[in-house]
Design a protein around this motif. Structure first.
Motif, short mmCIF file in Angstrom:
data_model
loop_
_atom_site.label_atom_id
_atom_site.label_comp_id
_atom_site.label_asym_id
_atom_site.label_seq_id
_atom_site.Cartn_x
_atom_site.Cartn_y
_atom_site.Cartn_z
N GLU A 43 0.83 -1.21 0.00
CA GLU A 43 0.00 0.00 0.00
C GLU A 43 0.86 1.26 0.00
N ILE A 44 1.91 1.27 0.79
CA ILE A 44 2.79 2.43 0.85
C ILE A 44 3.43 2.71 -0.51
N ARG A 45 3.77 1.65 -1.22
CA ARG A 45 4.46 1.80 -2.51
C ARG A 45 3.52 2.06 -3.67
N LEU A 46 2.30 1.52 -3.62
CA LEU A 46 1.46 1.51 -4.82
C LEU A 46 0.21 2.40 -4.74
N ASN A 47 -0.17 2.83 -3.55
CA ASN A 47 -1.41 3.59 -3.42
C ASN A 47 -1.18 5.06 -3.77
N ARG A 48 -1.11 5.32 -5.05
CA ARG A 48 -0.88 6.68 -5.55
C ARG A 48 -1.46 6.80 -6.94
N ARG A 54 -5.27 3.57 -8.70
CA ARG A 54 -5.27 3.06 -7.33
C ARG A 54 -6.10 1.77 -7.22
N ARG A 55 -7.21 1.73 -7.92
CA ARG A 55 -8.04 0.52 -7.87
C ARG A 55 -7.30 -0.66 -8.50
N LEU A 56 -6.63 -0.43 -9.62
CA LEU A 56 -5.86 -1.51 -10.24
C LEU A 56 -4.71 -1.95 -9.35
N ALA A 57 -4.07 -0.98 -8.70
CA ALA A 57 -2.97 -1.32 -7.80
C ALA A 57 -3.48 -2.12 -6.61
N GLY A 58 -4.66 -1.76 -6.11
CA GLY A 58 -5.26 -2.50 -5.01
C GLY A 58 -5.61 -3.92 -5.40
N ALA A 59 -6.14 -4.08 -6.62
CA ALA A 59 -6.49 -5.41 -7.10
C ALA A 59 -5.24 -6.26 -7.28
N ALA A 60 -4.18 -5.67 -7.81
CA ALA A 60 -2.93 -6.41 -8.00
C ALA A 60 -2.33 -6.81 -6.65
N SER A 61 -2.38 -5.91 -5.70
CA SER A 61 -1.84 -6.20 -4.37
C SER A 61 -2.62 -7.33 -3.71
N LEU A 62 -3.94 -7.27 -3.83
CA LEU A 62 -4.77 -8.32 -3.24
C LEU A 62 -4.50 -9.66 -3.90
N ALA A 63 -4.40 -9.66 -5.23
CA ALA A 63 -4.13 -10.91 -5.95
C ALA A 63 -2.78 -11.49 -5.55
N LEU A 64 -1.80 -10.62 -5.36
CA LEU A 64 -0.46 -11.08 -4.98
C LEU A 64 -0.48 -11.71 -3.60
N ARG A 194 -10.17 4.64 -0.31
CA ARG A 194 -11.42 4.53 -1.06
C ARG A 194 -11.26 3.70 -2.33
N TRP A 195 -10.18 3.91 -3.08
CA TRP A 195 -10.00 3.20 -4.35
C TRP A 195 -9.04 2.03 -4.22
N PHE A 196 -7.95 2.21 -3.47
CA PHE A 196 -6.98 1.13 -3.33
C PHE A 196 -7.60 -0.06 -2.59
N GLY A 197 -8.45 0.21 -1.60
CA GLY A 197 -9.05 -0.86 -0.82
C GLY A 197 -10.34 -1.42 -1.38
N TRP A 198 -10.85 -0.81 -2.46
CA TRP A 198 -12.12 -1.25 -3.03
C TRP A 198 -12.10 -2.73 -3.42
#
Length: 311
Positions: A43-48, A54-64, A194-198
């Motif tokens: 989250e620190i690295r990708l939530n920007r 941000r939504r795509l980064a959150g999805a990628a982080s969750l998948a990882l 809001r978007w990274f955690g969606w």
């Protein structure tokens, strides 16, 4: 692959007997802490960036993270499939995804403080398991907060992990714990998440869709009632899932849960669940007994399922 119901039952028995000892946690943090650390780092690295990024980064982080947890569970299952001691080791590994003992101990600490007339201690104890402001709660408010947490966490910490363990083995269990941890950490509607955690919030909603209703049914069955309140009031909750066990708890105990609360000093309106009076400390004790009966019903179902599995 689906797990042997008796393996799931054995994992539950291990967790009920030992939990995750604090001394062990101090030396070897619980695997959930590893998941949380990985999510915080991502989250620190990708939530920007913008909302879509941000939504795509959150999805990628969750998948990882969830994918990694599932792969770890699958690899562990294959490793333990051969040895004679593999069943016992798999039960210990499975116990890491369950929280029946931990949940009971945390809520029982609230009950002990209320029973002793120690309202500040009860507020401190309930503050460890809820996110709302607890400084101004009276005995009724503390009892309600503890019962709501007990009911909701019966799903998150017991019913849903058991269900995903059954249908997906250790891989399903570990993946669920990763998603549920992600929802707890980043599945918020504030500006930062809001978007990274969606993706985490929506995936958690989906994975809890059936287990939450199962959790509510177990509580109503264990309480000998509460079905009408559960079906009537579950949809009033802001969460698509938490309302089912919470409404079942309210109905089975014949008390009223929900209602206004405050978070970080800001008041929040919540619909009422149930139609009785606000809960008393005695109702919290009854809620813990109801919880234990629901656990016994789940154990009985696994025992019977294991007999059918072996036919």
């Amino acid at each position: 692959m689906p797990a042997d119901p008796w393996l799931v039952l054995a994992a539950g028995a291990v967790e009920a007997a030992t939990g995750y000892p604090q001394r062990l946690h101090a030396r070897l943090p619980h695997p959930v802490a590893w998941i949380a650390a990985a999510l915080r780092g991502l989250e620190i690295r990708l939530n920007r960036g913008g909302a879509r990024t941000r939504r795509l980064a959150g999805a990628a982080s969750l998948a990882l993270v969830a994918g990694g947890a599932a792969l770890a569970g699958h690899g562990l299952e294959r490793l333990l499939a051969g040895p004679a001691w593999g069943f016992a080791a798999a039960a210990v590994a499975g116990s890491l995804g369950l929280a029946a003992r931990s949940l009971h101990d945390h809520v029982a600490a609230v009950d002990r403080a209320l029973s002793a007339g120690d309202l500040p201690g009860a507020r401190a104890a309930v503050g460890r398991i809820v996110g709302r402001d607890v400084g101004g709660l009276d005995e009724t408010g503390v009892a309600a907060a503890a019962l709501e947490s007990l009911a909701e966490s019966f799903n998150d910490g017991v019913a849903a992990p058991l269900a995903w363990f059954l249908v997906g083995g250790l891989a399903g269990l570990f993946a669920y714990k990763a998603v549920n941890t992600a929802d707890s950490l980043i599945g918020h509607r504030d500006e930062r998440y809001r978007w990274f955690g969606w993706p985490a919030a929506r995936t958690d909603d989906l994975m809890n869709l059936l287990p939450a209703r199962l959790a509510g049914g177990l509580l109503a069955l264990a309480g000998g009632g509460g079905w009408r309140v559960m079906f009537r009031d579950a949809g009033r909750h802001a969460s698509p899932n938490a309302g089912w066990p919470e409404a079942a708890m309210a109905g089975a105990l014949r008390v009223r849960l929900g209602g206004p609360v405050a978070y970080d000093g800001e008041p929040h309106h919540r619909a009422a669940l149930g139609e009785g009076p606000p809960p008393t400390p005695a109702d919290l004790r009854r809620g813990l007994a109801l919880y234990r009966r629901a656990l016994a019903l789940a154990a009985l179902a696994l025992l019977v399922g294991g007999l059918a599995w072996r036919r």
